[in-house]
Scaffold this motif. Structure first.
Motif, short mmCIF file in Angstrom:
data_model
loop_
_atom_site.label_atom_id
_atom_site.label_comp_id
_atom_site.label_asym_id
_atom_site.label_seq_id
_atom_site.Cartn_x
_atom_site.Cartn_y
_atom_site.Cartn_z
N UNK A 87 7.13 -14.89 -10.26
CA UNK A 87 7.16 -13.52 -10.29
C UNK A 87 6.01 -13.26 -8.77
N UNK A 88 6.52 -12.39 -8.15
CA UNK A 88 5.85 -12.20 -6.65
C UNK A 88 6.01 -10.42 -6.20
N UNK A 89 5.50 -10.13 -5.90
CA UNK A 89 4.97 -8.45 -5.55
C UNK A 89 5.99 -8.19 -3.53
N UNK A 90 6.87 -7.76 -3.39
CA UNK A 90 7.63 -7.59 -2.16
C UNK A 90 7.94 -6.26 -2.14
N UNK A 91 8.57 -5.78 -0.92
CA UNK A 91 9.13 -4.37 -1.06
C UNK A 91 10.06 -4.08 -1.08
N UNK A 92 10.31 -3.15 -0.92
CA UNK A 92 12.16 -2.53 -1.49
C UNK A 92 13.09 -3.25 -0.63
N UNK A 93 12.97 -4.08 0.01
CA UNK A 93 13.62 -4.96 1.01
C UNK A 93 13.69 -6.95 0.12
N UNK A 94 12.44 -7.01 -0.45
CA UNK A 94 12.35 -8.23 -1.18
C UNK A 94 11.64 -8.85 -0.67
N UNK A 95 11.11 -8.17 0.91
CA UNK A 95 10.18 -8.96 1.19
C UNK A 95 8.77 -9.41 0.62
N UNK A 96 8.05 -10.54 1.11
CA UNK A 96 7.33 -10.70 0.43
C UNK A 96 5.79 -10.50 1.29
N UNK A 97 4.86 -9.82 -0.19
CA UNK A 97 3.70 -9.06 -0.30
C UNK A 97 2.49 -10.38 -0.33
N UNK A 98 1.63 -9.76 0.68
CA UNK A 98 0.04 -11.20 0.42
C UNK A 98 -0.78 -10.03 0.84
N UNK A 99 -2.07 -10.62 0.27
CA UNK A 99 -2.88 -9.75 0.29
C UNK A 99 -4.11 -11.14 1.17
N UNK A 100 -5.64 -11.28 1.46
CA UNK A 100 -6.47 -11.72 2.70
C UNK A 100 -7.58 -11.39 2.36
N UNK A 101 -8.24 -12.56 1.28
CA UNK A 101 -9.47 -13.41 1.12
C UNK A 101 -10.55 -12.10 1.71
N UNK A 102 -10.46 -12.16 2.79
CA UNK A 102 -10.87 -11.03 3.40
C UNK A 102 -11.44 -10.00 3.22
N UNK A 103 -10.27 -9.50 2.96
CA UNK A 103 -10.45 -7.54 2.46
C UNK A 103 -11.39 -7.59 1.16
N UNK A 104 -12.48 -6.30 1.15
CA UNK A 104 -13.73 -6.37 0.56
C UNK A 104 -13.51 -4.99 -0.58
N UNK A 105 -14.24 -4.70 -1.50
CA UNK A 105 -13.43 -3.18 -2.60
C UNK A 105 -12.42 -2.69 -2.28
N UNK A 106 -11.02 -3.30 -1.72
CA UNK A 106 -10.31 -2.72 -1.28
C UNK A 106 -9.56 -2.19 -0.25
N UNK A 107 -10.55 -2.92 0.94
CA UNK A 107 -10.42 -2.09 2.48
C UNK A 107 -10.44 -3.20 3.44
#
Length: 152
Positions: free
Chosen positions: A45-65
């Motif tokens: 199970x993974x996060x997607x948008x309302x159309x079912x397109x995959x969403x990602x996170x970037x490890x360089x992002x820090x403290x929610x920024x």
């Protein structure tokens, strides 16, 4: 020389694709009803948008920024929202939020991870951005618990 021509062609195609996906991302966010949901994938199970397109996170992002701008954001368009995002099927509303980008736009976060699309994911279920190392860091899909999935 041929290698450079192929590389340039790939960048041009990626940039054109990024513009198209960014348009979809912006359209999704301009209604004020940006929804994040959970879908089944080969990674679980993974996060997607309302159309079912995959969403990602970037490890360089820090403290929610977000640290993804310019060429990075062209290949990895942020998931934008106008106001509070909505929790779709399988998503914990308490983990949804937003972060303000340098341009003033709101980017959706999940468990403090800013969320992004990848330009090569054009259909529901595609996870072609998984484990890519671009712009100084790795990109991962997120589980419904808000944790990075480190396989695939």
């Amino acid at each position: 020389m041929k290698h450079w021509i192929k590389l340039l062609a790939a960048v041009v195609v990626s940039t054109a694709s990024a513009a198209m996906v960014a348009g979809f991302a912006l359209a999704n966010g301009t209604t004020g009803g940006t929804t994040v949901a959970v879908a089944k994938s080969r990674l679980g199970p993974i996060l997607v948008d309302s159309r079912g397109i995959t969403l990602y996170d970037f490890v360089k992002d820090k403290r929610g920024t977000s640290s993804c701008y310019g060429a990075c954001a062209a290949l990895w368009p942020p998931l934008f929202a106008k106001g509070k995002p909505h929790a779709g099927h399988g998503v914990r509303a308490s983990l949804l939020g937003t972060t303000r980008r340098k341009d003033g736009k709101l980017e959706v976060t999940y468990n403090h991870h800013p969320l992004y699309y990848y330009v090569s994911d054009r259909k529901p279920g595609q996870t072609t951005g998984q484990r890519l190392n671009q712009f100084g860091g790795l990109w991962w899909v997120l589980s419904p618990s808000g944790k990075e999935i480190h396989r695939g």
